[in-house]
Motif scaffolding. Sequence first.
Motif, mmCIF file in Angstrom:
data_model
loop_
_atom_site.group_PDB
_atom_site.id
_atom_site.type_symbol
_atom_site.label_atom_id
_atom_site.label_comp_id
_atom_site.label_asym_id
_atom_site.label_seq_id
_atom_site.Cartn_x
_atom_site.Cartn_y
_atom_site.Cartn_z
ATOM 1 N N TYR A 72 83.075 107.843 33.683
ATOM 2 C CA TYR A 72 83.234 106.450 34.099
ATOM 3 C C TYR A 72 82.037 105.928 34.882
ATOM 4 C CZ TYR A 72 88.037 107.332 32.686
ATOM 5 O OH TYR A 72 89.152 107.653 31.946
ATOM 6 N N GLU A 117 90.612 102.781 34.630
ATOM 7 C CA GLU A 117 91.140 102.564 33.276
ATOM 8 C C GLU A 117 92.663 102.469 33.246
ATOM 9 O OE1 GLU A 117 91.668 105.294 29.304
ATOM 10 O OE2 GLU A 117 89.816 105.522 30.444
ATOM 11 N N TYR A 206 93.326 103.221 27.302
ATOM 12 C CA TYR A 206 92.642 101.952 27.041
ATOM 13 C C TYR A 206 92.765 101.534 25.585
ATOM 14 C CZ TYR A 206 88.886 104.201 24.441
ATOM 15 O OH TYR A 206 88.187 104.879 23.486
#
Length: 297
Positions: A72, A117, A206
């Motif tokens: 991330y 997320e 996601y």
Amino acid sequence: MTLRQDLREKFEIDAHPLTLSERVGIQHDGMTLERLTFATKDGERARGFLLRPPGDAPVPAILYIHAHGNAYDIGADELLDGRKALLSPLGPEFARRGFAVLMIELPAFGARSRPGESARAKAALWNGQSLAGQMLGEQAAAFDWLASRPDIIAERIAVFGISMGATFSYWLAAAEPRIAASAHLCAYADYAALITAGNIDLHGIYLTVPGLLGLAGNGEIAGLIAPRPQLIGIGDLDPLTPPAAFEPAFAQTRRAYEEADATDRLVLVREPKAGHVETPAMRAAVFTFLDRHIGLA
């Protein structure tokens, strides 16, 4: 409605505009690098980078969508710094071949890593939307911005990505007919077959788009790109593209290209001993594909 219209609604195309708020140009290894900041419709800041060859003449372009990889912290830095799944950073390589390359950071990554997320995806799902839809909607807005630039040849814009970026590459090209070509690596498979195989949880939350499988599988979605050029790169040892999930999808996409009399525009790079990584054969094929279909040489 047509399937493309249904997908545009599912993928929230035109629902997530981006407004440029800052643009700083610098020189980077003999090329021009623009550090960009966009504001989303909710006022969140989204980083972007545009790397292009020197000079002011209009050039073809690539909308490069970054990967996930549970990293991330990377986000849009993939353009210049690469990631483990890549042989080396691709942004500079594309620019050296005469293409401008744009990457916009997706929500939950890089400077946008908070909220994360899971929180973003759950909030979207509770509201009847999806985080994937926001991501695609923003990338569609990025394409619009790129195509509006006077130094870009709007009819020669391709979309590219690996892993998460690959899925969004062909989903976006299916929904947006102005995209000239799509090249994608390591994420093309039939999701119903991935569910059956027990591999679907390898994708993050996601990517959950409610009702998508009721509209079309990925093979049909990718088939909407026909007759425009499309390159698909997969490894048989990749758990996200196992043969049992790849083959039914590719049969559907190939049929669409046959019906469009465009089989010469569908390129498959299938690596029997490769996993979830870019291979030298994939990279060479991507360069040849982009040079052929959107290059000026």
